[in-house]
Enzyme design. Structure first.
Site, mmCIF file in Angstrom:
data_model
loop_
_atom_site.group_PDB
_atom_site.id
_atom_site.type_symbol
_atom_site.label_atom_id
_atom_site.label_comp_id
_atom_site.label_asym_id
_atom_site.label_seq_id
_atom_site.Cartn_x
_atom_site.Cartn_y
_atom_site.Cartn_z
ATOM 1 N N CYS A 140 32.795 38.456 27.284
ATOM 2 C CA CYS A 140 32.584 39.548 26.311
ATOM 3 C C CYS A 140 32.252 39.029 24.912
ATOM 4 O O CYS A 140 31.814 39.789 24.053
ATOM 5 C CB CYS A 140 33.802 40.451 26.245
ATOM 6 S SG CYS A 140 34.257 41.122 27.838
ATOM 7 N N HIS B 98 33.908 44.337 19.573
ATOM 8 C CA HIS B 98 33.812 44.475 21.031
ATOM 9 C C HIS B 98 34.538 45.758 21.431
ATOM 10 O O HIS B 98 35.638 46.042 20.953
ATOM 11 C CB HIS B 98 34.443 43.258 21.692
ATOM 12 C CG HIS B 98 34.498 43.359 23.175
ATOM 13 N ND1 HIS B 98 33.429 43.808 23.921
ATOM 14 C CD2 HIS B 98 35.495 43.092 24.074
ATOM 15 C CE1 HIS B 98 33.762 43.806 25.195
ATOM 16 N NE2 HIS B 98 35.007 43.385 25.313
ATOM 17 N N ASN C 123 33.781 49.358 28.464
ATOM 18 C CA ASN C 123 33.609 47.945 28.107
ATOM 19 C C ASN C 123 32.411 47.386 28.878
ATOM 20 O O ASN C 123 32.449 47.291 30.097
ATOM 21 C CB ASN C 123 34.900 47.207 28.476
ATOM 22 C CG ASN C 123 34.856 45.729 28.133
ATOM 23 O OD1 ASN C 123 33.793 45.167 27.875
ATOM 24 N ND2 ASN C 123 36.014 45.098 28.137
HETATM 25 C C1 LIG Z 1 44.575 47.901 30.844
HETATM 26 C C2 LIG Z 1 45.265 48.713 29.753
HETATM 27 C C3 LIG Z 1 44.402 49.890 29.364
HETATM 28 C C4 LIG Z 1 46.587 49.223 30.324
HETATM 29 O O1 LIG Z 1 47.199 50.018 29.346
HETATM 30 P P1 LIG Z 1 48.769 49.865 29.072
HETATM 31 O O2 LIG Z 1 49.158 50.912 28.122
HETATM 32 O O3 LIG Z 1 48.987 48.439 28.672
HETATM 33 O O4 LIG Z 1 49.347 50.166 30.455
HETATM 34 P P2 LIG Z 1 50.325 49.230 31.277
HETATM 35 O O5 LIG Z 1 49.616 48.036 31.761
HETATM 36 O O6 LIG Z 1 51.566 49.030 30.469
HETATM 37 O O7 LIG Z 1 50.619 50.165 32.506
HETATM 38 C C5 LIG Z 1 51.372 51.339 32.341
HETATM 39 C C6 LIG Z 1 51.351 52.094 33.640
HETATM 40 O O8 LIG Z 1 50.082 52.715 33.807
HETATM 41 C C7 LIG Z 1 49.602 52.436 35.095
HETATM 42 N N1 LIG Z 1 48.161 52.427 35.105
HETATM 43 C C8 LIG Z 1 47.339 51.369 34.925
HETATM 44 N N2 LIG Z 1 46.071 51.778 35.032
HETATM 45 C C9 LIG Z 1 46.087 53.099 35.253
HETATM 46 C C10 LIG Z 1 45.101 54.070 35.447
HETATM 47 N N3 LIG Z 1 43.797 53.763 35.413
HETATM 48 N N4 LIG Z 1 45.483 55.331 35.644
HETATM 49 C C11 LIG Z 1 46.778 55.661 35.670
HETATM 50 N N5 LIG Z 1 47.765 54.790 35.514
HETATM 51 C C12 LIG Z 1 47.425 53.517 35.309
HETATM 52 C C13 LIG Z 1 50.196 51.103 35.448
HETATM 53 O O9 LIG Z 1 50.213 50.934 36.842
HETATM 54 C C14 LIG Z 1 51.573 51.212 34.863
HETATM 55 O O10 LIG Z 1 52.383 51.914 35.751
HETATM 56 P P3 LIG Z 1 53.875 51.420 36.070
HETATM 57 O O11 LIG Z 1 54.572 51.463 34.746
HETATM 58 O O12 LIG Z 1 54.342 52.427 37.043
HETATM 59 O O13 LIG Z 1 53.712 50.042 36.608
HETATM 60 C C15 LIG Z 1 45.574 47.837 28.519
HETATM 61 O O14 LIG Z 1 46.552 46.880 28.833
HETATM 62 C C16 LIG Z 1 44.354 47.138 28.008
HETATM 63 O O15 LIG Z 1 43.452 47.741 27.500
HETATM 64 N N6 LIG Z 1 44.357 45.801 28.064
HETATM 65 C C17 LIG Z 1 43.241 45.026 27.571
HETATM 66 C C18 LIG Z 1 42.134 45.090 28.591
HETATM 67 C C19 LIG Z 1 40.842 44.574 28.046
HETATM 68 O O16 LIG Z 1 40.475 44.857 26.944
HETATM 69 N N7 LIG Z 1 40.153 43.820 28.899
HETATM 70 C C20 LIG Z 1 38.862 43.324 28.605
HETATM 71 C C21 LIG Z 1 38.893 42.278 27.582
HETATM 72 S S1 LIG Z 1 37.297 41.742 27.233
#
Ligand SMILES: CC(C)(COP(=O)(O)OP(=O)(O)OC[C@H]1O[C@@H](n2cnc3c(N)ncnc32)[C@H](O)[C@@H]1OP(=O)(O)O)[C@@H](O)C(=O)NCCC(=O)NCCS
Length: 337
Positions: free
Chosen positions: A117, A257, A287
């Protein structure tokens, strides 16, 4: 030997997004997720998906053509084509060679750049060196991805985040005070496992077990990547601004980004800038990795938001881990054409 470096500007920008819209509602029918969860946790409402017969080079060619048209430069005059991508058409040959050929950039050198990215930021930094030193006059940098081919649509943690698209910029020498002022590039391979496609390379070549174990799909530790991104986005913007000799308050536009609205919001808070100064389109595209920054930049330039003389900071981060930023005073007018 060149004794004096030339200022490097953006002669033209371009972008291409596939027509098919993949909405949160449609994803609700594929994995256990909801429109509400995706919007609240990421800010993404929809993303684009390449048609079955479209590969990364197809998107890249369309974006590259637009950048050349804005610059008023013919493809045969381009000296170098760099394609930043983590979803090349194939392992071999480089997608940039295919793109240069299809554009008609017959005298251009061409190579791919793998910085995920952060690819467009890295690619622009690399391409700018050739222009600054006088080795080349016209360098086309394209960030292009078809991520929907490597996203696992059984994994709700990742599949809601990513989309397809391409953005491009034609770099060339510019007159006056404008152009790229500073470059800040970083990498930390200790985080290699946080965002990866494990199989398909020399470590885990493709065989039936890697396919059965779904190891050709993207895997991510979302929480760790989130923590890393929040830490480095403001830091990278601040660092490059200081290298450019600017105060933090001199930044007029931030083109970050587009991974998650909450990551961008954290950077806005840390930098103390207004939301209006930040170019955001992730609600429409999600993304798109290396295409994310150049698509946002192109939209801001075409909308007349970013104009000649504006002080702009581009920031990328991603797999590697990689991160980086560019400080530029917008300069689009060609010195030589
Ligand atoms: C992936 C992301 C959106 C998850 O958001 P979050 O608030 O951190 O959520 P968590 O990982 O704490 O998960 C919380 C809950 O939501 C759930 N969950 C994850 N994806 C889900 C979805 N698409 N729909 C519903 N629930 C979801 C998880 O399973 C978790 O459930 P649990 O507590 O029962 O295990 C976030 O961590 C993120 O944006 N990370 C960076 C990713 C990124 O930018 N990647 C590319 C970099 S270039």
């Amino acid at each position: 030997m060149v004794s004096r470096l030339r200022p490097v500007g953006f002669w033209g920008t371009g972008s291409y997004l596939p027509e098919k819209v993949l909405s949160n509602r449609e994803l609700e029918t594929i994995v256990n997720t909801s429109d509400e969860w995706i919007i609240n946790r990421t800010g993404i409402r929809e993303r684009r998906q390449a048609a079955v017969d479209q590969a990364t080079s197809d998107l890249a060619v369309a974006a590259g053509r637009q950048a050349l048209a804005m610059a008023g430069v013919a493809a045969e005059d381009v000296d170098l084509v760099i394609v930043a991508t983590c979803t090349p058409d194939a392992v071999l040959p480089a997608t940039a060679c295919v793109v240069a050929h299809r554009l008609g950039a017959v005298k251009a050198a061409a190579f791919d750049l793998a910085a995920a990215c952060t690819g467009f930021v890295y690619g622009t930094a690399v391409g700018a060196q050739f222009v600054a030193t006088g080795v080349y006059d016209k360098v086309l940098v394209i960030g292009a991805e078809v991520l929907t081919r490597v996203v696992d649509y059984t994994d709700r943690n990742t599949c809601v985040l990513f989309g397809d698209g391409a953005g491009a910029a034609l770099l060339g020498p510019v007159a006056g005070d404008g152009g790229i002022k500073a470059v800040y590039l970083r990498a930390d391979g200790a985080g290699d496992h946080l965002l990866q496609i494990p199989a398909g390379g020399s470590r885990l070549p493709a065989d039936h077990t890697t396919v059965e174990q779904r190891l050709h799909f993207l895997q991510m530790n979302g929480r760790e990547v989130f923590r890393f991104a929040v830490k480095i986005m403001a830091e990278a913007a601040r660092q490059v601004a200081f290298q450019a000799g600017w105060q933090q308050t001199d930044i007029q536009f931030l083109v970050p980004h587009q991974a998650n609205q909450r990551i961008i919001d954290a950077a806005i808070r840390k930098l103390g800038i207004n939301r209006e100064q930040v170019v955001i389109n992730l609600e429409r595209y999600g993304n798109i990795s290396a295409a994310s920054v150049p698509v946002a930049l192109d939209e801001a330039v075409r909308a007349g938001r970013i104009r000649e003389g504006d002080r702009v900071v581009l920031v990328g981060f991603g797999s590697g881990l990689t991160w980086g930023s560019l400080a530029l005073q917008w300069a689009g007018s060609p010195l030589y054409s």
